[in-house]
Design an enzyme around this catalytic site. Structure first.
Site: not given
Length: 401
Positions: A141, A226, A255
């Site tokens: 994801f 990531d 984030k």
């Protein structure tokens, strides 16, 4: 209708149904606790998918944002501003890298990493134009843009959005043999999550990340990590790659970099890699804006103390010991994770992940399900041990019914 029901009904009537939130309407939050419009308090064990690593309303971050709001919030990249150089310098130092390319959202940062790898492949590695390939892992994801969902294996994320962007090769996560066999002279990068969050907090086999590092170095391929969810303290280290002594060629961050206050993301790499860009070839009006830089600078200052990483490691050990006691007892099939991050697979006979999340909400604990039977636990790193234990007690209560 209650205030909660009215708010939810209005949202359903006037917003696209691309999310299925739990039926709680948050009005305020502080630390690891949120309060809804009815005045009920809930323990947050999700932390905005790791965006809120430092808790809700963190005073240092709010003060940094407030001070910058009084000065300047946006210049665009048409002009320099006085927070930008410090932001890039400090983030490069935190990552032991040389250059930073700031964006806003995680998906933008992943798109930027893809563009960077392709441009590096053509200008530096010498791959024929239009032939660059990037290897990714199944069950990944990385975001929801058209390009990113083109290399997703999740039907919900991918269905009905074709035609899809070519140039990606998907191999099983954790399988070094498959990765080696997929590499060709046109491979420019391997893009993976050191821990797969959306897939259920999947930790790869020991030796996998070092193996990826060795293979990519041998084949002159970029290793892109990531760390949007796994990075910045979540796993007990600044970066999840550190658990196996691995330094990738490129970090993708987001984030928690914005502290849950503003969206901040970035690609961080060497001058040899990010130096491929020339003025006008990539950009973002809001990327690296003064407000984002001010908040991110405070985030980095907090991380430099090491206290949040240490706290995530210590409380994470406690979390996994307690969750481990639940595994194999009939209600919980498997527990995975690292630091203050866990995926808990619920026995199907007990209910779906969604149903368990709803029952926990009734007990004033907020988590979120993924892929049917799994719930994710990722509290703010500032949570107290007492509050964490209280939440785990509520989980035991729900699982014993």
């Amino acid at each position: 209708m209650s205030t909660t029901e009215t708010a939810i009904a209005s949202a359903q009537a006037h917003s696209a149904h691309n999310y299925h939130p739990l039926p709680v309407v948050v009005a305020s939050a502080q630390g690891a606790w949120m309060t809804d419009v009815e005045g009920r308090r809930y323990l947050d064990l999700l932390a905005g998918y790791s965006a809120l690593n430092f808790g809700h309303g963190n005073r240092r971050l709010i003060d940094a944002a407030r001070a910058q709001l009084e000065r300047v919030t946006l210049t665009s990249r048409a002009f320099h501003h006085d927070r930008f150089a410090d932001f890039c310098t400090r983030l490069a130092e935190l990552c032991s890298m040389e250059m930073v390319l700031p964006m806003n959202t995680g998906a933008e940062a992943v798109e930027t990493a893809v563009k960077t790898a392709r441009k590096w492949g053509y200008r530096v590695k010498g791959v024929p134009d239009g032939m660059a390939k990037i290897i990714v892992a199944s069950d990944n994801f990385h975001g929801r843009t058209t390009t990113i969902i083109s290399f997703s294996t999740d039907p919900e994320a991918r269905a009905d959005y074709g035609p899809y962007t070519p140039g990606f090769e998907i191999v099983p996560y954790g399988d070094l043999t498959a990765l080696r066999e997929a590499m060709t002279e046109n491979t420019v990068a391997v893009l993976i999550e050191p821990i797969q969050g959306e897939a259920g907090v999947l930790v790869p086999p020991a030796g996998y990340l070092p193996g990826v590092r060795e293979l990519t170095r041998e084949r002159n391929v970029l290793f892109i990590a990531d760390e949007i969810q796994s990075g910045l303290g979540r796993t007990g280290r600044t970066f999840a790659c550190e658990h196996e002594g691995v330094v990738p060629d490129m970090y993708v961050l987001g984030k928690a970099l914005g502290g849950g206050v503003v969206p901040v993301s970035a690609v961080v790499s060497s001058a040899d890699v990010l130096g491929v860009f020339r003025p006008g070839e990539h950009g973002s009006t809001f990327g690296g804006n003064p407000l984002a830089c001010a908040v991110a600078l405070e985030v980095m200052a907090m991380l430099r103390t090491g206290e949040y990483q240490e706290r995530a490691a210590e409380l994470g050990d406690h979390l996994h010991r307690e969750l481990g006691l639940l595994a194999g007892g009939g209600a919980v099939e498997t527990v995975r994770g690292r630091g203050l991050w866990a995926g808990v697979d619920i026995a199907p006979a007990l209910g779906t992940g969604r149903q368990i999340s709803e029952r926990l909400m009734e007990e004033r604990v907020l988590v979120k399900d993924t892929h049917g039977s799994t719930i994710r636990i990722a509290p703010p790193l500032v949570i107290s041990k007492e509050d964490l234990d209280w939440g785990l007690d509520r989980l035991r209560t729900v699982l014993s019914r």
